[in-house]
Design a protein around this motif. Structure first.
Motif, short mmCIF file in Angstrom:
data_model
loop_
_atom_site.label_atom_id
_atom_site.label_comp_id
_atom_site.label_asym_id
_atom_site.label_seq_id
_atom_site.Cartn_x
_atom_site.Cartn_y
_atom_site.Cartn_z
N ILE A 93 -15.81 28.52 42.90
CA ILE A 93 -15.39 27.18 42.51
C ILE A 93 -13.93 27.00 42.90
O ILE A 93 -13.11 27.90 42.71
CB ILE A 93 -15.52 26.98 40.98
N CYS A 94 -13.62 25.85 43.44
CA CYS A 94 -12.23 25.52 43.76
C CYS A 94 -11.75 24.42 42.83
O CYS A 94 -12.44 23.42 42.63
CB CYS A 94 -12.10 25.06 45.21
N VAL A 95 -10.58 24.64 42.27
CA VAL A 95 -9.99 23.71 41.31
C VAL A 95 -8.57 23.40 41.75
O VAL A 95 -7.82 24.30 42.12
CB VAL A 95 -9.95 24.33 39.89
N CYS A 96 -8.21 22.13 41.71
CA CYS A 96 -6.83 21.71 41.98
C CYS A 96 -6.26 21.08 40.73
O CYS A 96 -6.90 20.24 40.09
CB CYS A 96 -6.78 20.69 43.11
N LEU A 97 -5.04 21.50 40.37
CA LEU A 97 -4.33 20.94 39.23
C LEU A 97 -3.25 20.01 39.75
O LEU A 97 -2.39 20.45 40.53
CB LEU A 97 -3.69 22.04 38.39
N VAL A 98 -3.31 18.76 39.34
CA VAL A 98 -2.33 17.78 39.80
C VAL A 98 -1.88 16.91 38.62
O VAL A 98 -2.54 16.84 37.60
CB VAL A 98 -2.86 16.88 40.94
N ASP A 99 -0.75 16.26 38.83
CA ASP A 99 -0.19 15.35 37.84
C ASP A 99 -0.36 13.91 38.32
O ASP A 99 -0.47 13.66 39.52
CB ASP A 99 1.32 15.59 37.67
N VAL A 100 -0.29 12.98 37.37
CA VAL A 100 -0.30 11.57 37.75
C VAL A 100 1.06 11.20 38.32
O VAL A 100 1.16 10.66 39.41
CB VAL A 100 -0.65 10.66 36.54
N ASP A 101 2.13 11.51 37.58
CA ASP A 101 3.50 11.16 38.01
C ASP A 101 3.50 9.77 38.65
O ASP A 101 3.00 8.83 38.08
CB ASP A 101 4.08 12.21 38.95
N GLN A 102 4.03 9.67 39.84
CA GLN A 102 4.11 8.39 40.57
C GLN A 102 3.42 8.52 41.92
O GLN A 102 3.84 7.92 42.90
CB GLN A 102 5.59 8.02 40.78
N HIS A 103 2.37 9.31 42.00
CA HIS A 103 1.77 9.61 43.29
C HIS A 103 0.92 8.47 43.84
O HIS A 103 0.00 8.00 43.19
CB HIS A 103 0.90 10.86 43.19
N SER A 104 1.23 8.09 45.06
CA SER A 104 0.46 7.02 45.72
C SER A 104 -0.81 7.58 46.36
O SER A 104 -1.68 6.81 46.74
CB SER A 104 1.33 6.34 46.78
N THR A 105 -0.92 8.89 46.48
CA THR A 105 -2.07 9.48 47.17
C THR A 105 -3.15 10.00 46.21
O THR A 105 -4.14 10.57 46.65
CB THR A 105 -1.63 10.65 48.07
N LEU A 106 -2.96 9.81 44.91
CA LEU A 106 -3.89 10.38 43.94
C LEU A 106 -5.31 9.85 44.09
O LEU A 106 -6.28 10.61 44.02
CB LEU A 106 -3.38 10.15 42.51
N GLU A 107 -5.45 8.57 44.36
CA GLU A 107 -6.79 8.00 44.53
C GLU A 107 -7.50 8.61 45.74
O GLU A 107 -8.67 8.97 45.67
CB GLU A 107 -6.70 6.47 44.68
N ARG A 108 -6.79 8.77 46.85
CA ARG A 108 -7.39 9.39 48.04
C ARG A 108 -7.70 10.86 47.79
O ARG A 108 -8.73 11.37 48.24
CB ARG A 108 -6.47 9.24 49.25
N ALA A 109 -6.82 11.54 47.05
CA ALA A 109 -7.06 12.95 46.71
C ALA A 109 -8.33 13.07 45.86
O ALA A 109 -9.12 14.00 46.06
CB ALA A 109 -5.86 13.52 45.95
N THR A 110 -8.52 12.15 44.95
CA THR A 110 -9.71 12.15 44.09
C THR A 110 -10.98 12.00 44.92
O THR A 110 -11.95 12.73 44.71
CB THR A 110 -9.60 11.01 43.05
N ARG A 111 -10.97 11.06 45.85
CA ARG A 111 -12.15 10.85 46.71
C ARG A 111 -12.44 12.09 47.56
O ARG A 111 -13.59 12.53 47.65
CB ARG A 111 -11.94 9.63 47.61
N LEU A 112 -11.40 12.65 48.18
CA LEU A 112 -11.59 13.82 49.04
C LEU A 112 -12.09 15.02 48.24
O LEU A 112 -12.99 15.73 48.68
CB LEU A 112 -10.28 14.16 49.77
N ALA A 113 -11.52 15.24 47.07
CA ALA A 113 -11.96 16.36 46.23
C ALA A 113 -13.43 16.21 45.88
O ALA A 113 -14.19 17.18 45.93
CB ALA A 113 -11.11 16.43 44.96
N LYS A 114 -13.85 15.02 45.54
CA LYS A 114 -15.26 14.78 45.20
C LYS A 114 -16.16 15.05 46.41
O LYS A 114 -17.18 15.72 46.29
CB LYS A 114 -15.45 13.35 44.70
N GLU A 115 -15.77 14.56 47.59
CA GLU A 115 -16.53 14.79 48.82
C GLU A 115 -16.67 16.27 49.14
O GLU A 115 -17.69 16.71 49.67
CB GLU A 115 -15.86 14.08 50.00
#
Length: 176
Positions: free
Chosen positions: A60-82
């Motif tokens: 299993i691969c897990v990434c830990l990230v913060d919300v902070d002020q990241h503009s790429t979080l939505e794209r990261a979410t989609r890619l992680a799901k894919e």
């Protein structure tokens, strides 16, 4: 994979030692790509694919990230799901999760207020986890996090404050 280079890896390594699960071992990799969730996920894919080509694949691969002020979080979410990667988000940042090891408070704080609270509670020293960090408070932190975000799931931004870290705890305990 963690976006943080000190606090998050130190925490996960201590948690792994504390839980001592026979069914799961955490291998922590901090990616030196800055605090950009999309780059964290991309680096995770790169390392996962490289490991699988050498027969040392990860279950299993897990990434830990913060919300902070990241503009790429939505794209990261989609890619992680894919890519079938669990993206565990802390809102506002990872220190929310750390705070819950020491106190049951769910007030939303800005980043500097949260940093000040970490210092007051002596949970961190700069960007490092305090030597006497109360890792045994992990089950209280899980309870508080689940109360703060009853709909918790990977790849989702919960309310402020929230953290999906209980999902990692469950994986490391072999109960998920």
């Amino acid at each position: 994979m963690t976006e943080g280079i000190r606090t998050e890896p130190q925490y996960v390594e201590r948690l792994d030692g504390y839980l001592r699960s026979r069914s799961a071992t955490a291998i922590v990799k901090s990616v030196g790509v800055g605090a950009d969730p999309l780059r964290v996920v991309e680096k995770c894919i790169e390392l996962r694919d490289a490991a699988s080509s050498t027969e040392k694949s990860y279950d299993i691969c897990v990434c830990l990230v913060d919300v902070d002020q990241h503009s790429t979080l939505e794209r990261a979410t989609r890619l992680a799901k894919e890519e079938s990667i669990l993206l565990l988000v802390s809102n506002l940042k990872f220190e929310v999760w750390l705070r819950w090891h020491a106190e049951d408070r769910r007030s939303a704080l800005n980043s500097s207020q949260l940093d000040q609270r970490m210092a007051t509670l002596k949970l961190t020293s700069g960007k490092a986890l305090a030597l006497r960090f109360p890792i045994d408070g992990v089950y209280d932190a899980c309870r508080i996090a689940r109360a703060a975000d009853p709909a918790m799931q990977a790849g989702c931004i919960g309310p402020d404050p929230s953290s999906a870290m209980p999902m990692l705890v469950d994986l490391m305990r072999g109960t998920s």
